[in-house]
Every structure is written in C-alpha cells, then in structure tokens.
Design an enzyme around this catalytic site. Structure first.
Site, PDB file in Angstrom:
ATOM      1  N   CYS A  25      -5.886   5.922  -2.310  1.00  0.00           N
ATOM      2  CA  CYS A  25      -5.965   6.101  -1.487  1.00  0.00           C
ATOM      3  C   CYS A  25      -4.690   6.703  -0.799  1.00  0.00           C
ATOM      4  O   CYS A  25      -3.510   5.994  -0.897  1.00  0.00           O
ATOM      5  CB  CYS A  25      -6.247   5.439  -0.020  1.00  0.00           C
ATOM      6  SG  CYS A  25      -5.126   5.863   1.351  1.00  0.00           S
ATOM      7  N   CYS A  39      -2.797   6.352   2.272  1.00  0.00           N
ATOM      8  CA  CYS A  39      -2.031   5.108   2.573  1.00  0.00           C
ATOM      9  C   CYS A  39      -0.769   4.469   1.641  1.00  0.00           C
ATOM     10  O   CYS A  39       0.371   4.718   1.860  1.00  0.00           O
ATOM     11  CB  CYS A  39      -3.003   3.680   1.875  1.00  0.00           C
ATOM     12  SG  CYS A  39      -4.829   3.797   2.415  1.00  0.00           S
ATOM     13  N   ASP A  40      -0.707   5.176  -0.143  1.00  0.00           N
ATOM     14  CA  ASP A  40       0.262   5.108  -0.880  1.00  0.00           C
ATOM     15  C   ASP A  40       0.980   6.181  -1.572  1.00  0.00           C
ATOM     16  O   ASP A  40       1.793   5.976  -1.718  1.00  0.00           O
ATOM     17  CB  ASP A  40      -0.801   4.871  -2.202  1.00  0.00           C
ATOM     18  CG  ASP A  40      -1.394   3.457  -2.070  1.00  0.00           C
ATOM     19  OD1 ASP A  40      -0.559   2.664  -0.956  1.00  0.00           O
ATOM     20  OD2 ASP A  40      -1.895   3.292  -2.194  1.00  0.00           O
TER      21      ASP A  40
END
Ligand code: NAP
Length: 307
Positions: free
Chosen positions: A131, A134-135
């Site tokens: 992701c 997200c990261d």
C-alpha cells in the site's frame, strides 16, 4: 433481527447500506478494519462522477459513511468468523456478537496478491509494502521499486515520485495494462524509470530491504536495483474464503450473482470487487451496492419467518 446485514464497509457495502437504510430497513454494516476498504488507501480519486476536484479515497469514504449513517445504518467493527445462510433467518457470527438477519450482502472486496518470493513475508513492513498510500511517506528521499503494470502500479509510481528520489517501475511485459491517462503521466515523470519485461526474482536485505534482483523475461539478463522500498501492486484476489463452501464462485474465486446481485442462495447477495464482473472501480462497486441494497430490501419486505 436485522433486515439487511452487509459484510464489508467499502464503497459497495456503504452504498448498499445507503439504499437499504433509505428503504427503511434495519441495516448493519460489519467491517473489520475501517470504512472505505481499498478506496481509503487510494491517494487521489478523479474518476468518480460528481467529484470534480481530486479528492482522497479516505475523504470520499468518510462521506459515504456519513451519508449511510444519516439513514440509520449501524456499523459494527468486528471480524466475521462464520455464516449460516440456509433457511429464512440467516446467522452472521462475528468476533463481537452473532447477528440474525433476513438478508446478507457480501461486500468484502479483494486482498493484495503477493509476489511469492522467498524473503517477501520476512521483509513485509521492513521495506516491502502492498500500500503506497499507507506506507509511502516512510520512503521520503529514498529510492523505491513498484512492481506491476495495472492502474494500481501506475498510480503508486506517480504518487511515490512526488517525494521519493527515484522510482523504478518494474513490469513483466512491454505494455501496461493500466489506463492511458496514467501511462502518459508516468512517461512524463522524470524520476520514474520503467523496467519493461522484468520480473522480481529476489529481494535483498537482512533486516530491511536493501535491493531487488530483476530478471529479464526474454534473455534472462539480470539487473540489481538498490532500493529501500518495494511496493507490490500485482493485482488482488477475492476475499471469499468465508463463503467458498456455500456459494457458487467463479474459477478465480469471485462470487457469482445474477443481475439483482443475488447469489446462488435466495436472500444472499454480493456486491463490489468480490463479485465476478468486468470492471472493478469505485463507481461499479457503488452501483452493485445500490442494486443489492434495493433487492435485499425487496426480499426482506416479503420475508416469511420459517418459510
Ligand atoms: P490488475 O489490473 O490485475 O493488474 C495487475 C498487474 O500486475 C498487471 O499488470 C499484471 O501483469 C501484473 N502482475 C500480476 N501478477 C504478477 C506477478 N506475479 N509478477 C509481476 N507482475 C504481475 O490489478 P490492479 O492494478 O490492482 O487493479 C485492480 C482493479 O482495480 C482493476 O480493475 C483496476 O482497473 C482497478 N483500479 C482502478 C483504479 C482507478 O480507476 N483509478 C485504481 C486502482 C485500481 P500483466 O499486465 O502482464 O497481466
């Protein structure tokens, strides 16, 4: 007893909730993580009609949820561990409580596919990610590789190029599957280098990702990239394990439905990416959800106990 219980709080589940709630049905959405599903991990949504200015997936998910709540839809944050779908009253066993309902809608979407490399699991969270939204922020100023050639890979590469020093986009063929508009953006981005016809063969690094070894499909030539992050975007598989023994599924494990979104069991519906269909987008998930919600409400209205 509920009229409609929806499993999965992505765009399909929440649209379904909106339609069922608005039809006056006692409706519950069960979600194990957070509302929005995969949509929440999308950095920018620009192809949802009516959303003229780019909006984040998380922001759109928040709007979907609020709209569903406005019509009395309840939300339960829990893991569904079992289902009993035969008979008039269906049971949904969750980590919190067991719900009884007249109809069920499965809208659990898909999960990211793995590369299947030896050190992938060990280095997940230590440089390997599924992701980018997200990261990605952990890789500011670093060099990273994105693996894949679909919409997700192209979007991830564009997103990461904004704050990573360099992004290698590794694709196993010499043409992308993703949308032309994204391909054009990738080609125009200076710090994205495309590695065509290459597959990831080995992830390097002891405690953290330090690089990746690529192999050219045609001539078996090897290339080693020094990267601190590897973003895997090679597609996804349906989250249909819960129903694999009870509902009719396609060869790929997607739930088969008719035009009303009903599955092989009356009163049981499926909507969104988990369903066998051609186009998996927020708009098609929302459309499935509306149809499933409408038909679940019709079914629940005609409900005959012990029928
Ligand atoms: P996808 O469309 O299935 O693409 C997966 C990509 O990964 C393909 O390019 C595939 O290569 C490659 N691949 C698969 N297995 C591989 C492996 N083992 N090693 C290397 N490469 C591998 O998946 P997606 O990009 O996640 O998209 C999923 C769905 O969501 C699609 O319907 C997409 O349109 C939709 N989506 C839409 C948007 C948007 O509209 N903005 C954004 C994200 C996703 P091949 O091409 O050679 O098969």
């Amino acid at each position: 007893m509920y009229d409609v219980v929806i499993i999965g709080g992505g765009p399909a589940g929440m649209s379904c909730g909106l339609y069922a709630g608005r039809a006056g049905m006692k409706t519950m959405i069960v979600e194990k993580m957070f509302s929005g599903g995969q949509m929440s991990t999308t950095n920018e949504v620009e192809n949802y009609p009516g959303v003229e200015n780019v909006i984040s997936g998380a922001e759109l998910a928040y709007k979907f949820e609020n709209q569903a709540r406005k019509f009395g839809v309840e939300f339960l944050n829990a893991d569904v561990t079992g289902v009993q779908l035969e008979g008039a009253v269906k049971k949904i066993v969750t980590s919190q409580e067991t719900l009884e309902t007249k109809t069920v809608v499965f809208a659990m979407g898909t999960v990211a596919r793995k590369l299947g490399l030896e050190d992938e699991a060990r280095l997940t969270g230590k440089g390997v990610s599924y992701c980018a939204t997200c990261d990605g922020a952990f890789f500011r100023g670093k060099d990273v590789a994105v693996i894949g050639g679909g919409d997700t890979a192209l979007e991830d590469a564009i997103f990461l190029s904004r704050f990573c020093s360099k992004v290698y986009l590794v694709h196993r063929r010499n043409e992308f599957r993703g949308a032309k508009v994204l391909q054009d953006q990738v080609l125009q981005t200076e710090n994205i280098e495309i590695c065509y016809q290459m597959v990831a063969e080995k992830i390097l690094g002891e405690n953290r990702v330090e690089g990746v070894v690529l192999r050219q499909a045609e001539n078996m030539a090897q290339r080693q990239l020094t990267v601190q992050g590897i973003f895997v975007a090679v597609g996804s598989d349906p989250s249909s394990q819960l129903v694999q023994e009870v509902l009719e599924l396609s060869k790929g494990g997607y739930i088969l439905t008719d035009d009303t979104m009903q599955t092989s069991i009356p009163g049981v519906y499926a909507a969104g990416d988990i369903r066998e269909k051609q186009l998996r987008q927020i708009i098609t998930a929302a459309s499935d959800g509306a149809i499933a919600g409408f038909n679940a409400a019709l079914y629940a209205t005609k409900f005959v106990p012990f029928g």
